[in-house]
Design a protein around this motif. Structure first.
Motif, mmCIF file in Angstrom:
data_model
loop_
_atom_site.group_PDB
_atom_site.id
_atom_site.type_symbol
_atom_site.label_atom_id
_atom_site.label_comp_id
_atom_site.label_asym_id
_atom_site.label_seq_id
_atom_site.Cartn_x
_atom_site.Cartn_y
_atom_site.Cartn_z
ATOM 1 N N TYR A 289 0.853 -1.186 0.000
ATOM 2 C CA TYR A 289 0.000 0.000 0.000
ATOM 3 C C TYR A 289 0.887 1.232 0.000
ATOM 4 N N VAL A 290 0.993 1.879 -1.178
ATOM 5 C CA VAL A 290 1.797 3.096 -1.283
ATOM 6 C C VAL A 290 0.992 4.324 -0.853
ATOM 7 N N PHE B 196 10.354 7.395 3.888
ATOM 8 C CA PHE B 196 9.209 6.619 4.359
ATOM 9 C C PHE B 196 9.716 5.418 5.145
ATOM 10 N N SER B 197 8.822 4.824 5.913
ATOM 11 C CA SER B 197 9.125 3.584 6.630
ATOM 12 C C SER B 197 8.155 2.507 6.162
ATOM 13 N N LEU B 198 8.478 1.252 6.448
ATOM 14 C CA LEU B 198 7.652 0.121 6.029
ATOM 15 C C LEU B 198 7.094 -0.602 7.246
ATOM 16 N N HIS B 199 5.793 -0.918 7.186
ATOM 17 C CA HIS B 199 5.136 -1.687 8.243
ATOM 18 C C HIS B 199 4.542 -2.948 7.619
ATOM 19 N N TYR B 200 4.615 -4.055 8.337
ATOM 20 C CA TYR B 200 4.068 -5.313 7.839
ATOM 21 C C TYR B 200 3.037 -5.853 8.823
ATOM 22 N N GLU B 201 2.131 -6.690 8.296
ATOM 23 C CA GLU B 201 1.101 -7.301 9.133
ATOM 24 C C GLU B 201 1.692 -8.521 9.821
ATOM 25 N N ASP B 202 1.903 -8.420 11.125
ATOM 26 C CA ASP B 202 2.575 -9.468 11.891
ATOM 27 C C ASP B 202 1.572 -10.541 12.322
ATOM 28 N N PRO B 203 1.738 -11.785 11.844
ATOM 29 C CA PRO B 203 0.807 -12.861 12.230
ATOM 30 C C PRO B 203 0.860 -13.181 13.726
ATOM 31 N N LEU C 82 -0.171 -4.091 12.537
ATOM 32 C CA LEU C 82 1.019 -3.572 11.870
ATOM 33 C C LEU C 82 2.198 -3.449 12.828
ATOM 34 N N CYS C 83 3.384 -3.831 12.327
ATOM 35 C CA CYS C 83 4.631 -3.657 13.067
ATOM 36 C C CYS C 83 5.659 -3.030 12.133
ATOM 37 N N LEU C 84 6.514 -2.203 12.682
ATOM 38 C CA LEU C 84 7.564 -1.564 11.887
ATOM 39 C C LEU C 84 8.574 -2.618 11.433
ATOM 40 N N LEU D 244 2.452 -5.066 2.921
ATOM 41 C CA LEU D 244 3.293 -4.011 3.477
ATOM 42 C C LEU D 244 2.573 -2.681 3.317
ATOM 43 N N ARG D 245 2.796 -1.790 4.269
ATOM 44 C CA ARG D 245 2.222 -0.446 4.178
ATOM 45 C C ARG D 245 3.342 0.583 4.268
ATOM 46 N N VAL D 246 3.308 1.512 3.323
ATOM 47 C CA VAL D 246 4.268 2.614 3.323
ATOM 48 C C VAL D 246 3.732 3.712 4.236
#
Length: 280
Positions: free
Chosen positions: A67-68, A104-111, A117-119, A132-134
């Motif tokens: 997701y940009v 920018f930083s990247l966050h991912y969906e942590d299972p 979201l986690c950095l 991933l989310r920007v």
């Protein structure tokens, strides 16, 4: 009959399966080389084709939805894990240019946390398939501002990047904006991103207005230096070395209302006469 691999201890029941093993694990045989082995049974060939497709799928180690922006997702496929988060960001900037210019930083969906979201700090945490989310500094700053009222302190490079984008956008509408128009642009900026206010009062946009005005003027000067006719025509005005020339802010040659391309840059090696000849 049992077929043994000469490069490792693996075995196969058919020659076709052995060829598949070489192709997937050792990459010793291409399609052309395979064609010379006419002793392959027809029942073995589909095994090779199927597993070659499986190899291609297996090579795509990371398939990511990025997701940009809040409502804009792009697909990113990586054949191998990047060496670092910074390398991943560089790959994304190259693939998705110009959507990811700037910091920018990247966050991912942590299972491990039900998809929260986690950095992304450690590249080993990058999922093979996931989202991933920007997150840009101003977006994170808006969240903090809403929670605590704390304004975002920008780095010099971040502030310069924002001003550059603002100048480019304003110039695309009007090369010579008025003071009121600069004020409107500054107000729009801090309305969209309240954390960017330079002061806590109602005049939080005044600082941005001045900086945007300077940046637009600098942007015009840079275009004039490279020969953009629309702004180059207004250079060479009154200065210490040319005291008799026009005042820099008087008799500016610019487009009338609803007029575009009133002074255009001609194509290379062309003149008005040659263009008229081509039109005729």
């Amino acid at each position: 009959m049992e077929w043994k691999c000469k490069l490792c201890s693996a075995t196969a029941n058919t020659r076709g399966q052995l060829f598949w093993h070489y192709t997937v694990l050792h990459s010793q045989y291409s399609r052309v080389q395979l064609a010379f082995h006419t002793s392959l049974r027809s029942s073995d060939v589909p095994v090779f084709v199927l597993t070659r497709n499986q190899k291609m799928a297996a090579a795509q180690k990371h398939v990511l939805r990025v997701y940009v922006a809040r409502d804009t997702a792009l697909k990113l496929t990586l054949l191998e894990r990047p060496k670092s988060v910074e390398e991943l960001k560089e790959i994304m900037q190259d693939r998705f240019k110009p959507r990811l210019d700037g910091d920018f930083s990247l966050h991912y969906e942590d299972p491990d946390f039900d998809g929260d979201l986690c950095l992304l700090v450690d590249i080993q945490e990058l999922p093979e398939k996931g989202t991933l989310r920007v997150v840009r500094p101003e977006e994170e700053g808006n969240r903090v501002y809403e929670e605590s009222g704390k304004m975002l302190k920008l780095k010099r490079s971040q502030k310069s990047e924002i001003l550059k984008k603002m100048a480019e956008m304003i110039y695309s509408f009007k090369p010579y904006p008025h003071e009121k128009e600069l004020a409107i642009a500054a107000k729009a900026l801090i309305t969209a991103h309240p954390c960017l206010r330079m002061t806590a009062g109602e005049d939080g946009e005044l600082g941005w207005k001045r900086h945007i005005g300077y940046k637009v003027a600098s942007y015009r000067n840079n275009l004039a230096k490279v020969g953009v006719a629309e702004v180059a025509i207004n250079t060479g005005r009154r200065s210490r070395n040319n005291p008799d020339n026009d005042h820099p802010h008087q008799n500016i040659k610019k487009a009338r209302k609803a007029e575009v391309n009133y002074i255009i840059n001609l194509p290379k090696d062309q003149t008005p006469a040659t263009l008229e000849t081509m039109r005729d």
